[in-house]
Design a protein around this motif. Structure first.
Motif, short mmCIF file in Angstrom:
data_model
loop_
_atom_site.label_atom_id
_atom_site.label_comp_id
_atom_site.label_asym_id
_atom_site.label_seq_id
_atom_site.Cartn_x
_atom_site.Cartn_y
_atom_site.Cartn_z
N PHE A 1 0.81 -1.22 0.00
CA PHE A 1 0.00 0.00 0.00
C PHE A 1 0.85 1.28 0.00
O PHE A 1 0.30 2.37 0.20
N ARG A 2 2.18 1.11 -0.17
CA ARG A 2 3.09 2.26 -0.29
C ARG A 2 2.94 3.22 0.89
O ARG A 2 2.81 4.44 0.71
N LEU A 3 2.96 2.67 2.10
CA LEU A 3 2.79 3.52 3.27
C LEU A 3 3.98 4.46 3.51
O LEU A 3 3.87 5.39 4.30
N GLU A 4 5.07 4.20 2.81
CA GLU A 4 6.20 5.13 2.94
C GLU A 4 5.83 6.52 2.41
O GLU A 4 6.48 7.52 2.76
N LEU A 5 4.79 6.58 1.60
CA LEU A 5 4.34 7.88 1.10
C LEU A 5 3.83 8.77 2.23
O LEU A 5 3.86 9.99 2.11
N ALA A 6 3.36 8.14 3.32
CA ALA A 6 2.91 8.92 4.47
C ALA A 6 4.08 9.69 5.08
O ALA A 6 3.91 10.82 5.56
N ILE A 7 5.27 9.07 5.07
CA ILE A 7 6.45 9.75 5.60
C ILE A 7 6.77 10.98 4.77
O ILE A 7 7.10 12.05 5.30
N GLU A 8 6.65 10.83 3.47
CA GLU A 8 6.90 11.96 2.60
C GLU A 8 5.80 13.01 2.72
O GLU A 8 6.07 14.21 2.69
N GLN A 9 4.55 12.54 2.86
CA GLN A 9 3.43 13.47 2.95
C GLN A 9 3.52 14.36 4.20
O GLN A 9 3.23 15.55 4.14
N PHE A 10 3.92 13.75 5.30
CA PHE A 10 4.01 14.50 6.56
C PHE A 10 5.41 15.09 6.78
O PHE A 10 5.70 15.62 7.86
N ALA A 11 6.25 14.94 5.77
CA ALA A 11 7.61 15.52 5.81
C ALA A 11 8.39 15.10 7.06
O ALA A 11 9.07 15.91 7.70
N ILE A 12 8.29 13.81 7.39
CA ILE A 12 9.06 13.28 8.52
C ILE A 12 10.52 13.12 8.06
O ILE A 12 10.79 12.44 7.08
N PRO A 13 11.46 13.74 8.73
CA PRO A 13 12.86 13.74 8.23
C PRO A 13 13.49 12.35 8.27
O PRO A 13 13.34 11.61 9.24
N GLN A 14 14.18 12.01 7.20
CA GLN A 14 14.92 10.75 7.13
C GLN A 14 16.14 10.83 8.03
O GLN A 14 16.80 11.87 8.09
N GLN A 15 16.48 9.71 8.70
CA GLN A 15 17.50 9.75 9.75
C GLN A 15 18.76 8.96 9.42
O GLN A 15 19.52 8.59 10.32
N ASP A 16 19.01 8.69 8.16
CA ASP A 16 20.23 7.95 7.81
C ASP A 16 21.49 8.70 8.25
O ASP A 16 22.45 8.08 8.72
N THR A 17 21.49 10.00 8.08
CA THR A 17 22.66 10.78 8.47
C THR A 17 22.94 10.64 9.96
O THR A 17 24.11 10.52 10.37
N LEU A 18 21.90 10.62 10.75
CA LEU A 18 22.07 10.43 12.19
C LEU A 18 22.67 9.06 12.50
O LEU A 18 23.56 8.93 13.34
N MET A 19 22.18 8.01 11.82
CA MET A 19 22.71 6.66 12.03
C MET A 19 24.19 6.59 11.66
O MET A 19 25.00 5.95 12.35
N ILE A 20 24.54 7.25 10.56
CA ILE A 20 25.94 7.26 10.14
C ILE A 20 26.80 7.97 11.17
O ILE A 20 27.90 7.50 11.52
N GLN A 21 26.31 9.07 11.69
CA GLN A 21 27.06 9.81 12.72
C GLN A 21 27.24 8.97 13.98
O GLN A 21 28.32 8.98 14.59
N LEU A 22 26.20 8.23 14.36
CA LEU A 22 26.31 7.36 15.54
C LEU A 22 27.33 6.25 15.31
O LEU A 22 28.13 5.94 16.19
N ASP A 23 27.30 5.65 14.13
CA ASP A 23 28.27 4.60 13.80
C ASP A 23 29.69 5.17 13.81
O ASP A 23 30.63 4.53 14.32
N GLN A 24 29.86 6.34 13.23
CA GLN A 24 31.19 6.94 13.20
C GLN A 24 31.68 7.28 14.60
O GLN A 24 32.87 7.13 14.90
#
Length: 244
Positions: free
Chosen positions: A31-54
């Motif tokens: 049902f492509r629920l990831e579109l809800a993340i884009e619709q509500f402009a919820i920020p993606q957190q990959d950069t945060l995960m990378i910073q934590l790993d580093q």
């Protein structure tokens, strides 16, 4: 025969939430629920995960592991990721059913449902795409996957932001923690080996950052601790007549 029928009915009645919620994950993709993340402009957190790993490891764990890649190890990691993830919890539930350990069966079933449900909620609160997509250009060593068609098929069914926390880490560990005291020593060793293999595969195959895996371990520990505090899980079953 009547006794066996009653036992089978009880198992099916209490087991169905597990495949139901696993199918619920597939519906998130369908049902492509990831579109809800884009619709509500919820920020993606990959950069945060990378910073934590580093901060914790100097670089992301998948980037560290790429220097140990081999065709044989990739095949083993693929097998662990694709098969052990389902075999371990479902096999444990079947084992507990066959040994008539209904208390642990119900505790594990609730542990699986709670772990998955909470994880799905985090997917929307802290959307993370994962290193296999977000930093694909930073890997200099190919995975040399031996079954590209299977690999691509699995990726096609994945929810776009299904990384934090790593449920491929949380589900095996919650299974291990909730059944450890009930399993004999050979079985404990097998379950532990499978759990460690699944956990390693999530980072080796570049699906998760180290931070995702740590979050999965914490989430599994929290769910296991909460359920272990219940004095008698049997009182929470939805079919007391069958239990008694």
């Amino acid at each position: 025969m009547p006794r066996r029928s009653e036992k089978t009915r009880w198992f099916l009645y209490e087991f169905w939430p597990v495949p139901a919620i696993l199918l619920g994950y597939l519906s998130m993709r369908i049902f492509r629920l990831e579109l809800a993340i884009e619709q509500f402009a919820i920020p993606q957190q990959d950069t945060l995960m990378i910073q934590l790993d580093q901060w914790l490891f100097g670089t992301t764990i998948p980037q560290l592991l790429q220097h140990h890649i081999s065709a044989t190890l990739t095949l083993l990691m693929e097998s662990a990721y694709l098969h052990f993830y389902y075999l371990l919890p479902i096999g444990s539930l079947i084992y507990l059913h066959l040994t008539d350990d209904r208390t642990t069966f119900l505790r594990l079933r609730q542990g699986i449902v709670f772990t998955l449900t909470g994880g799905f909620c985090f997917y929307f609160l802290l959307p993370v795409e994962g290193p296999i997509s977000f930093i694909a250009d930073q890997f200099v060593v190919p995975l040399t996957a031996s079954h590209e068609m299977v690999y691509d098929a699995v990726n096609s069914f994945r929810f776009a932001y299904d990384c934090f926390p790593s449920l491929h880490t949380a589900i095996p560990w919650v299974t291990l923690l909730l059944t450890w005291r009930r399993a004999n020593y050979p079985l404990r060793f097998i379950m532990l080996a499978m759990t460690l293999a699944i956990t390693a595969s999530t980072m080796y195959l570049r699906y998760h950052y180290g931070a995702d895996v740590i979050a999965g371990l914490i989430w599994a520990g929290a769910v296991s601790w909460a359920l272990s505090k219940r004095p008698d899980i049997m009182t929470f079953t939805t079919d007391k007549a069958i239990v008694s």
